[in-house]
Scaffold this active site. Sequence first.
Site, mmCIF file in Angstrom:
data_model
loop_
_atom_site.group_PDB
_atom_site.id
_atom_site.type_symbol
_atom_site.label_atom_id
_atom_site.label_comp_id
_atom_site.label_asym_id
_atom_site.label_seq_id
_atom_site.Cartn_x
_atom_site.Cartn_y
_atom_site.Cartn_z
ATOM 1 N N ASP A 37 49.861 46.440 51.907
ATOM 2 C CA ASP A 37 48.763 45.752 52.515
ATOM 3 C C ASP A 37 49.033 44.872 53.821
ATOM 4 O OD1 ASP A 37 45.507 44.888 50.926
ATOM 5 O OD2 ASP A 37 46.098 43.762 52.847
ATOM 6 N N ASN A 93 38.400 46.551 43.608
ATOM 7 C CA ASN A 93 37.292 45.852 44.045
ATOM 8 C C ASN A 93 35.920 46.837 44.273
ATOM 9 O OD1 ASN A 93 38.127 43.153 44.064
ATOM 10 N ND2 ASN A 93 39.129 43.589 46.069
ATOM 11 N N GLN A 100 34.797 44.183 48.123
ATOM 12 C CA GLN A 100 35.428 45.243 48.681
ATOM 13 C C GLN A 100 35.066 45.403 50.101
ATOM 14 O OE1 GLN A 100 33.695 49.130 46.813
ATOM 15 N NE2 GLN A 100 35.015 50.334 48.191
ATOM 16 N N VAL A 102 36.581 47.915 52.326
ATOM 17 C CA VAL A 102 37.099 49.323 52.898
ATOM 18 C C VAL A 102 36.268 50.114 51.819
ATOM 19 C CG1 VAL A 102 38.869 50.893 53.361
ATOM 20 C CG2 VAL A 102 39.021 48.446 54.162
ATOM 21 N N HIS A 106 40.376 52.561 46.516
ATOM 22 C CA HIS A 106 42.027 52.140 46.636
ATOM 23 C C HIS A 106 42.192 51.062 45.653
ATOM 24 C CE1 HIS A 106 39.186 49.418 49.011
ATOM 25 N NE2 HIS A 106 40.034 48.464 48.541
ATOM 26 N N HIS A 108 44.603 48.152 44.134
ATOM 27 C CA HIS A 108 45.533 47.152 44.707
ATOM 28 C C HIS A 108 46.635 46.908 43.572
ATOM 29 C CE1 HIS A 108 43.060 45.127 47.855
ATOM 30 N NE2 HIS A 108 41.989 45.687 47.173
#
Length: 120
Positions: A37, A93, A100, A102, A106, A108
């Site tokens: 990240d 998220n 969220q 993006v 994804h 994390h």
Amino acid sequence: MSTEPARASTCLFCRIVTGELPADVVLSTETVVAFRDVAPQAPTHVLVVPREHHENAAELAAASPEVAAELVTVAAAVADGDGLDGHYRLVYNTGTGVGQSVFHAHLHVLGGRPMGWPPG
Ligand code: AMP
């Protein structure tokens, strides 16, 4: 939603997946890419993303359950690679209401420091 050329040109993580944008990639397979990240919230903060474009985790799981499972397998490998010794947090998220930002699914992978519960 599956990957389309037009979508790929506008989605940040699609552009990382194709190599159009740089990223600190730590692991990749035929179906997923893991990269650090850009604004880490813990000593280990890696994002594991499907190469296919899906807006969130539920859409990914509905369309490609095997790829959704691969994200978790790769997340565990990333945690092992960073020496987290089985202590890490996985977060999806979903929706702007919980952060969220993006809209390409994804996962994390967070670890390397103590974490409270419930999350903030
Ligand atoms: P979320 O808020 O759950 O949608 O997570 C999006 C994450 O993407 C955030 O933690 C951002 O710091 C991270 N991020 C945004 N742009 C990049 C980038 N170019 N490379 C790596 N991570 C990024």
